[in-house]
Design a protein around this motif. Structure first.
Motif, mmCIF file in Angstrom:
data_model
loop_
_atom_site.group_PDB
_atom_site.id
_atom_site.type_symbol
_atom_site.label_atom_id
_atom_site.label_comp_id
_atom_site.label_asym_id
_atom_site.label_seq_id
_atom_site.Cartn_x
_atom_site.Cartn_y
_atom_site.Cartn_z
ATOM 1 N N ARG A 1 -8.708 45.571 0.486
ATOM 2 C CA ARG A 1 -7.583 44.746 0.922
ATOM 3 C C ARG A 1 -7.757 43.335 0.388
ATOM 4 N N ASN A 2 -6.703 42.508 0.528
ATOM 5 C CA ASN A 2 -6.696 41.131 0.043
ATOM 6 C C ASN A 2 -6.945 41.113 -1.471
ATOM 7 N N TYR A 3 -7.868 40.292 -1.946
ATOM 8 C CA TYR A 3 -8.189 40.305 -3.376
ATOM 9 C C TYR A 3 -8.954 41.593 -3.650
ATOM 10 N N THR A 4 -8.253 42.571 -4.215
ATOM 11 C CA THR A 4 -8.839 43.908 -4.314
ATOM 12 C C THR A 4 -9.527 44.169 -5.643
ATOM 13 N N GLN A 5 -9.075 43.496 -6.720
ATOM 14 C CA GLN A 5 -9.705 43.715 -8.019
ATOM 15 C C GLN A 5 -9.302 42.632 -9.009
ATOM 16 N N ALA B 1 -17.213 46.808 0.796
ATOM 17 C CA ALA B 1 -16.837 47.986 1.589
ATOM 18 C C ALA B 1 -15.456 47.829 2.212
ATOM 19 N N THR B 2 -14.526 47.182 1.479
ATOM 20 C CA THR B 2 -13.151 47.036 1.945
ATOM 21 C C THR B 2 -12.204 47.398 0.804
ATOM 22 N N GLY C 1 -17.162 41.525 -4.474
ATOM 23 C CA GLY C 1 -18.340 41.374 -5.318
ATOM 24 C C GLY C 1 -17.960 41.586 -6.764
ATOM 25 N N GLY C 2 -18.925 41.403 -7.645
ATOM 26 C CA GLY C 2 -18.602 41.574 -9.049
ATOM 27 C C GLY C 2 -19.830 41.648 -9.927
ATOM 28 N N PRO D 1 -2.366 44.694 0.790
ATOM 29 C CA PRO D 1 -2.582 44.602 2.236
ATOM 30 C C PRO D 1 -3.625 45.632 2.671
ATOM 31 N N HIS D 2 -3.939 45.634 3.953
ATOM 32 C CA HIS D 2 -4.978 46.527 4.476
ATOM 33 C C HIS D 2 -4.604 47.995 4.290
ATOM 34 N N TYR D 3 -3.428 48.363 4.790
ATOM 35 C CA TYR D 3 -3.018 49.774 4.734
ATOM 36 C C TYR D 3 -2.186 50.014 3.472
ATOM 37 N N TYR D 4 -2.845 49.936 2.353
ATOM 38 C CA TYR D 4 -2.162 50.054 1.064
ATOM 39 C C TYR D 4 -1.539 51.427 0.846
ATOM 40 N N GLU D 5 -1.995 52.440 1.612
ATOM 41 C CA GLU D 5 -1.479 53.798 1.432
ATOM 42 C C GLU D 5 -0.142 54.019 2.140
#
Length: 316
Positions: free
Chosen positions: A49-53, A46-47, A308-309, A94-98
């Motif tokens: 940020r950081n390692y995003t994909q 439910a985030t 998760g994955g 980062p957190h605020y990627y937008e």
């Protein structure tokens, strides 16, 4: 075994907490021919940020023994061997990627793509596994991290990432990994405990780690020469501690120093802890896994992260 000890001694600042790990014993597919798709996303936590994909396509075939890169890998003669290749792609935000501006104090945008050659070897009498791999690729805009994330966000109706223009610049990825695992306890086919150690050396990640993993349920037999393929259903847990030497997704490329924003070396956390857990279902020909991971902060102004994955594979 001497080669493994030598690597650990020589490179103490070398992540078993790899983002796309497929060599752990609890992820073993007992076949010399299989394909597996691995997909990670922080959506499961439910985030965003950081390692995003991250994702990878993994292929194991006997014919891949002829891959000339295998000459650089560690494969003891007395061990049984499986050779494979994988294409891996990872992305960080980062957190605020937008937001379009650089976000001081948060991690930079970064993406990397690699072609990995690997060998998984097993010593049945000693109940041990030794895996080694060499990854060659690119970190930077050439890894199309921006295009991947923007496309997914457009398709799902989420905010569009606007900060990729500040991402880590193009640089070469050359990374060597060694992973050793030893079974220390097993109770019939319902519970097992393994100790493991790993080292990475290269331009993307340089680090070392130790950990313990345990599986419980209807277990596989990853330390056996018997390649039986029956129904298996089990859960696993895997805590690990890593010592960090270099992380190009935070600090920028080793050769290209033109990245507009990086995390200074003095702000990188040199000791991290990671906890992996999941559920695996295997049939005679199919492999399914749901995995979750938690990691402590990776730089001083960062925050703990999770993802998760899912992993889907089949033998042939």
């Amino acid at each position: 075994m001497r080669k493994i000890l030598l690597l650990v001694v020589l490179f103490p600042s070398v992540l078993f907490s790899q983002k796309l790990d497929h060599t752990a014993s609890y992820r073993d597919i007992p076949s010399e021919r299989y394909f597996r798709f691995n997909y990670d996303n922080d959506y499961f936590d439910a985030t965003d940020r950081n390692y995003t994909q991250g994702y990878s396509f993994e292929l194991v075939l006997p014919v891949l023994e002829k891959n000339p890169i295998n000459r650089l890998l560690i494969a003891p003669k007395e061990n049984s061997k499986r050779y494979g290749v994988a294409v891996e792609h990872i992305g960080y935000t980062p957190h605020y990627y937008e937001r379009p501006e650089i976000q001081d104090g948060d991690r930079p945008f970064a993406a990397a793509i690699m072609l990995k050659s690997f060998v998984i070897t097993t010593n049945s009498s000693k109940k041990s596994r030794l895996s080694s791999s060499l990854s060659l690729g690119l970190i930077g805009p050439g890894a199309f991290g921006k295009e991947m994330q923007v496309g997914i966000h457009k398709a799902t109706g989420n905010d569009i990432p606007l900060g990729w223009k500040h991402q880590i610049k193009n640089d070469v990825v050359v990374n060597y990994n060694v992973h050793y695992e030893k079974q220390v306890l097993r109770y019939e086919n319902i519970w097992s405990v393994q100790a493991d150690a790993s080292a990475n050396l290269g331009t993307l990640f340089t680090n070392a780690s130790i950990g313990v993993n345990s599986s419980f349920g209807i277990l596989n037999q990853p330390f056996s020469a018997n390649t039986e393929r029956k129904f298996k259903l089990y859960a696993y847990i895997h805590p690990a501690v890593s010592v960090i030497g270099y992380d190009a997704t935070l600090q920028g490329g080793v050769l290209n120093k033109e990245s507009p924003y990086i995390i200074d070396s003095s702000a990188v956390e040199r000791l991290t802890a990671q906890f992996n857990y999941g559920l695996v279902l295997q049939t005679r020909t199919l492999y399914f896994e749901y995995a979750r991971s938690l990691i402590t902060r990776e730089f001083e102004t960062g925050t703990p992260a999770g993802w998760g994955g899912i992993k889907i594979g089949f033998t042939f």
